[in-house]
Design a protein around this motif. Structure first.
Motif, PDB file in Angstrom:
ATOM      1  N   MET A  92      -1.871  -1.928   3.152  1.00 17.25           N
ATOM      2  CA  MET A  92      -2.635  -0.802   3.678  1.00 17.25           C
ATOM      3  C   MET A  92      -2.515   0.422   2.777  1.00 17.25           C
ATOM      4  O   MET A  92      -3.501   1.125   2.557  1.00 17.25           O
ATOM      5  N   LEU A  93      -1.333   0.680   2.254  1.00 16.12           N
ATOM      6  CA  LEU A  93      -1.159   1.811   1.343  1.00 16.12           C
ATOM      7  C   LEU A  93      -2.047   1.646   0.114  1.00 16.12           C
ATOM      8  O   LEU A  93      -2.659   2.604  -0.349  1.00 16.12           O
ATOM      9  N   GLY A  94      -2.125   0.429  -0.400  1.00 17.39           N
ATOM     10  CA  GLY A  94      -2.994   0.161  -1.543  1.00 17.39           C
ATOM     11  C   GLY A  94      -4.444   0.449  -1.222  1.00 17.39           C
ATOM     12  O   GLY A  94      -5.178   1.042  -2.029  1.00 17.39           O
ATOM     13  N   TRP A  95      -4.854   0.050  -0.037  1.00 19.37           N
ATOM     14  CA  TRP A  95      -6.245   0.280   0.382  1.00 19.37           C
ATOM     15  C   TRP A  95      -6.522   1.777   0.543  1.00 19.37           C
ATOM     16  O   TRP A  95      -7.525   2.284   0.046  1.00 19.37           O
ATOM     17  N   TYR A  96      -5.626   2.482   1.230  1.00 16.26           N
ATOM     18  CA  TYR A  96      -5.806   3.917   1.406  1.00 16.26           C
ATOM     19  C   TYR A  96      -5.811   4.626   0.051  1.00 16.26           C
ATOM     20  O   TYR A  96      -6.585   5.547  -0.183  1.00 16.26           O
ATOM     21  N   PHE A  97      -4.938   4.196  -0.844  1.00 16.02           N
ATOM     22  CA  PHE A  97      -4.868   4.785  -2.178  1.00 16.02           C
ATOM     23  C   PHE A  97      -6.184   4.556  -2.927  1.00 16.02           C
ATOM     24  O   PHE A  97      -6.761   5.483  -3.472  1.00 16.02           O
ATOM     25  N   ASN A  98      -6.644   3.330  -2.943  1.00 16.97           N
ATOM     26  CA  ASN A  98      -7.852   2.981  -3.704  1.00 16.97           C
ATOM     27  C   ASN A  98      -9.124   3.595  -3.130  1.00 16.97           C
ATOM     28  O   ASN A  98     -10.105   3.765  -3.854  1.00 16.97           O
ATOM     29  N   THR A  99      -9.104   3.937  -1.851  1.00 15.80           N
ATOM     30  CA  THR A  99     -10.283   4.535  -1.223  1.00 15.80           C
ATOM     31  C   THR A  99     -10.132   6.046  -1.053  1.00 15.80           C
ATOM     32  O   THR A  99     -11.017   6.695  -0.487  1.00 15.80           O
ATOM     33  N   PHE A 134       1.860   0.893  -8.991  1.00 18.27           N
ATOM     34  CA  PHE A 134       1.074  -0.291  -9.331  1.00 18.27           C
ATOM     35  C   PHE A 134      -0.352  -0.221  -8.782  1.00 18.27           C
ATOM     36  O   PHE A 134      -1.189  -1.035  -9.149  1.00 18.27           O
ATOM     37  N   PHE A 135      -0.633   0.736  -7.917  1.00 13.42           N
ATOM     38  CA  PHE A 135      -1.988   0.883  -7.397  1.00 13.42           C
ATOM     39  C   PHE A 135      -2.954   1.387  -8.468  1.00 13.42           C
ATOM     40  O   PHE A 135      -4.141   1.198  -8.365  1.00 13.42           O
TER      41      PHE A 135
END
Length: 169
Positions: A92-99, A134-135
């Motif tokens: 989820m953190l990766g998704w929030y970061f990427n969006t 790594f994001f």
């Protein structure tokens, strides 16, 4: 033994997702959910929900992606099994970061970093912020990284997320 049906369907769903057969993947992930629920093993649905979230994220359906991510988070938060809960939060953190959903990123990063700090000291040395680097894609320059972290810091400060703020700095 009664969990093998749901786990098998989930594994098949993941395999089909990896092969980009998304309709079939969702079909087997739904079967996994039904089998787990019928066996009274609702907790195991977190894996199917996480995978569905990934599929909907890839299909650019953010509402459905977040719905399934949140459901996976809700289930894993009940037991806080390190691998399960940590994997869901990290995804989820990766998704929030990427969006660029910085408020949600800030809120969840606080929870993630506190959860990580509850582990053994050897794992803490590789803290959550280091993992979150790594994001960034491989070709992202330092100026972009600095601007991103400055934006994240503003959201940590606004939400009074001290652990996340210290780690981001």
């Amino acid at each position: 033994v009664k969990d093998w049906i749901g786990r098998s369907y989930q594994r098949l769903g993941v395999t089909l997702h990896n092969r980009l057969q998304l309709d079939s993947a969702l079909y087997y992930l739904n079967l996994s959910e039904k089998a787990n629920t019928a066996a009274g093993l609702d907790y195991l649905n977190w894996g199917a929900y996480l995978e569905k979230g990934l599929i909907y994220e890839e299909q650019n359906q953010p509402e459905k992606a977040e719905q399934y991510y949140r459901e996976a988070l809700r289930l894993t938060a009940q037991r806080k099994v390190r691998m399960d809960y940590g994997q869901v939060m990290y995804t989820m953190l990766g998704w929030y970061f990427n969006t660029g959903q910085w408020d949600k990123y800030s809120e969840l990063s606080e929870e993630y970093l506190k959860f990580q700090s509850e582990g053994d000291q050897q794992r803490i040395a590789n803290d959550g912020t280091h993992n979150l680097l790594f994001f960034f894609g491989e070709n992202v320059g330092q100026a972009t990284k600095n601007a991103t972290f400055k934006a994240i810091i503003q959201h940590h400060e606004a939400q009074n997320n001290r652990v996340s703020l210290a780690n981001t700095w």
